[in-house]
Design an enzyme around this catalytic site. Structure first.
Site, PDB file in Angstrom:
ATOM      1  N   GLU A   1       2.182   1.820  -3.452  1.00 30.08           N
ATOM      2  CA  GLU A   1       1.123   2.387  -4.306  1.00 30.08           C
ATOM      3  C   GLU A   1       1.084   3.913  -4.172  1.00 30.08           C
ATOM      4  O   GLU A   1       1.021   4.634  -5.174  1.00 30.08           O
ATOM      5  CB  GLU A   1      -0.229   1.793  -3.917  1.00 30.08           C
ATOM      6  CG  GLU A   1      -1.434   2.439  -4.590  1.00 30.08           C
ATOM      7  CD  GLU A   1      -2.590   2.636  -3.644  1.00 30.08           C
ATOM      8  OE1 GLU A   1      -3.115   3.781  -3.567  1.00 30.08           O
ATOM      9  OE2 GLU A   1      -2.979   1.670  -2.962  1.00 30.08           O
ATOM     10  N   HIS A   2       1.143   4.409  -2.954  1.00 31.62           N
ATOM     11  CA  HIS A   2       1.140   5.853  -2.728  1.00 31.62           C
ATOM     12  C   HIS A   2       2.346   6.518  -3.388  1.00 31.62           C
ATOM     13  O   HIS A   2       2.221   7.557  -4.055  1.00 31.62           O
ATOM     14  CB  HIS A   2       1.162   6.154  -1.227  1.00 31.62           C
ATOM     15  CG  HIS A   2      -0.182   6.146  -0.587  1.00 31.62           C
ATOM     16  ND1 HIS A   2      -0.670   7.199   0.149  1.00 31.62           N
ATOM     17  CD2 HIS A   2      -1.174   5.216  -0.574  1.00 31.62           C
ATOM     18  CE1 HIS A   2      -1.877   6.925   0.598  1.00 31.62           C
ATOM     19  NE2 HIS A   2      -2.208   5.712   0.183  1.00 31.62           N
TER      20      HIS A   2
ATOM     21  N   GLU B   1      -3.929   7.873   8.004  1.00 28.66           N
ATOM     22  CA  GLU B   1      -4.908   6.991   7.361  1.00 28.66           C
ATOM     23  C   GLU B   1      -5.148   5.745   8.219  1.00 28.66           C
ATOM     24  O   GLU B   1      -6.295   5.310   8.393  1.00 28.66           O
ATOM     25  CB  GLU B   1      -4.402   6.583   5.966  1.00 28.66           C
ATOM     26  CG  GLU B   1      -5.371   5.741   5.166  1.00 28.66           C
ATOM     27  CD  GLU B   1      -4.848   5.396   3.776  1.00 28.66           C
ATOM     28  OE1 GLU B   1      -5.302   4.383   3.205  1.00 28.66           O
ATOM     29  OE2 GLU B   1      -3.978   6.138   3.265  1.00 28.66           O
TER      30      GLU B   1
ATOM     31  N   HIS C   1       0.836  -1.210   0.000  1.00 27.07           N
ATOM     32  CA  HIS C   1       0.000   0.000   0.000  1.00 27.07           C
ATOM     33  C   HIS C   1       0.868   1.257   0.000  1.00 27.07           C
ATOM     34  O   HIS C   1       0.575   2.239  -0.699  1.00 27.07           O
ATOM     35  CB  HIS C   1      -0.909  -0.031   1.234  1.00 27.07           C
ATOM     36  CG  HIS C   1      -1.687   1.220   1.464  1.00 27.07           C
ATOM     37  ND1 HIS C   1      -1.307   2.162   2.393  1.00 27.07           N
ATOM     38  CD2 HIS C   1      -2.823   1.689   0.901  1.00 27.07           C
ATOM     39  CE1 HIS C   1      -2.162   3.164   2.385  1.00 27.07           C
ATOM     40  NE2 HIS C   1      -3.093   2.908   1.494  1.00 27.07           N
TER      41      HIS C   1
END
Length: 407
Positions: A46-47, A118, A43
């Protein structure tokens, strides 16, 4: 893979790698020993792929009349655009930004704070905590139970070198899929993609070797709970698949669809089971159920807000365990459920976004989203009973609760 849809205005493009949050132990490319990377790194990667040294990818898509996004799941990471024009330019931008990583330790450290916020946000989300509480019961050793974004401690360990290690291992074209659907000239788009890839040097493909903890039925946690600031209790029942799945892609798709039909018959809005629970005040419109089948795992979950969480969980378990005697599994109801499923599937094919997302997420060998109609048509009531016998086992059941904090 290109799917032209004449008469549509939008075009969707998805560039997907077969790499997700569970893939945290593997042999890196050019190495021989397994490594363990921090949880949440897929993840995080991905950012970071959207950040470049000299441009903003989102602004570039915007200038080309498109919007862009990305998402990471347990087993895949997808990058996408949608737009009504400049299809060639948007495809090239999608390929180029995903295939040109740029990481510095300074930018990585900056991102840790953003992703940390997040993670905190999801930790305050009761339904998210409910779902992962259930996964922690079913898969206490497997990384499936770990939040896709990781933990604040795990992402604090991530370095730029870690990101490059994962990128070069999992972002090789042999481990990826490009899917374009919408209004396009196929020959022109295909040539654009070929020319784009021909300009880039790629190493020889090497199969990715992953490793996962070995779990047994004894590892499953039967019950657990937490307290949160919620107005009503929440309950979820998980059913872990303990049976071996077919290797053949079409057979696996048939298995998944048969289980989905079984659960729809037992718990769908039209079932007597659901109506009884609803009329008794045991569930409300928050009730939902889902079946997940992916690389290396399959499970079902059933959840609801309810004033009687223990009774709800026991009722769900009773329905499952006694499904062999259920009056829901009649030929008449089965045929009606098949027609509903087929109708819903055909209607969904009017959505380009649905086609793109579902097609890229399929893990059924050579079988694709467009084989689903004939699979639904081929399934018999005997098939449903066979998956009932193999999938529903008392030793695979678990329950998890969220109770309101006492004030």
């Amino acid at each position: 893979m290109l799917l032209p849809k004449q008469g549509f205005h939008k075009t969707y493009g998805l560039f997907t790698t077969n790499y997700g949050s569970v893939d945290n132990e593997f042999i890196p490319i050019h190495e021989t020993e397994f490594v363990r990377v921090p949880d949440g790194i897929a993840h995080f990667l991905e950012h970071k792929l959207f950040e470049k040294e000299d441009e903003d990818v989102f602004q570039k898509f915007g200038r080309q009349g498109a919007s862009a996004n990305a998402f990471t799941s347990f087993t895949r990471t997808s990058y996408l655009f949608s737009g009504t024009g400049q299809v060639t330019e948007n495809i090239e931008t999608l390929l180029d930004f995903v295939q040109s990583p740029y990481f510095t330790q300074e930018s990585v450290d900056k991102e840790k704070g953003i992703i940390g916020q997040e993670i905190q946000m999801y930790q305050d989300e009761p339904n998210w905590r409910l779902f992962f509480g259930m996964l922690n019961n079913l898969y206490p050793k497997h990384p499936l139970h770990i939040d896709i974004a990781g933990t604040e401690d795990s992402i604090a360990e991530i370095t730029a070198e870690d990101l490059y290690l994962c990128y070069h291992t999992f972002y090789h074209p042999s481990n990826m899929n490009l899917f374009i659907v919408g209004n396009m000239d196929v020959d022109s788009i295909l040539q654009t993609i070929r020319d784009n890839q021909a300009r880039k040097p790629f190493e020889a493909a090497v199969p990715v070797k992953r490793r996962f903890p070995v779990e047994s039925g004894d590892d499953l946690v039967k019950e657990n709970s937490i307290t949160m600031s919620v107005s009503r209790p929440k309950a979820i029942v998980g059913l872990k698949g303990l049976d071996e799945l077919p290797e053949d892609g079409l057979a696996k798709l048939t298995y998944r669809t048969s289980v989905q039909l079984l659960l729809q018959l037992l718990f769908g809005d039209e079932s007597d089971n659901y109506l009884t629970m609803y009329n008794d005040g045991l569930v409300d419109d928050s009730f939902s159920f889902e079946f997940n089948l992916d690389r290396g795992f399959h499970f079902a979950d059933f959840s609801s807000d309810t004033d009687e969480p223990e009774r709800f969980a026991n009722q769900i378990m009773n329905i499952l365990i006694r499904a062999d005697k259920s009056t829901e599994l009649t030929k008449e109801k089965f045929l009606l459920a098949k027609r509903r499923m087929l109708g819903k599937h055909l209607k969904s094919l009017d959505s380009l976004e649905f086609i793109a997302q579902q097609f890229s997420g399929f893990k059924f060998g050579t079988a694709t989203l467009f084989d689903l109609s004939k699979v639904i048509d081929s399934i018999t009531l005997d098939d449903v009973h066979r998956v009932r016998e193999s999938f529903i086992r008392p030793e695979g059941l678990s329950k998890f609760f969220i109770y309101p904090k006492e004030t």
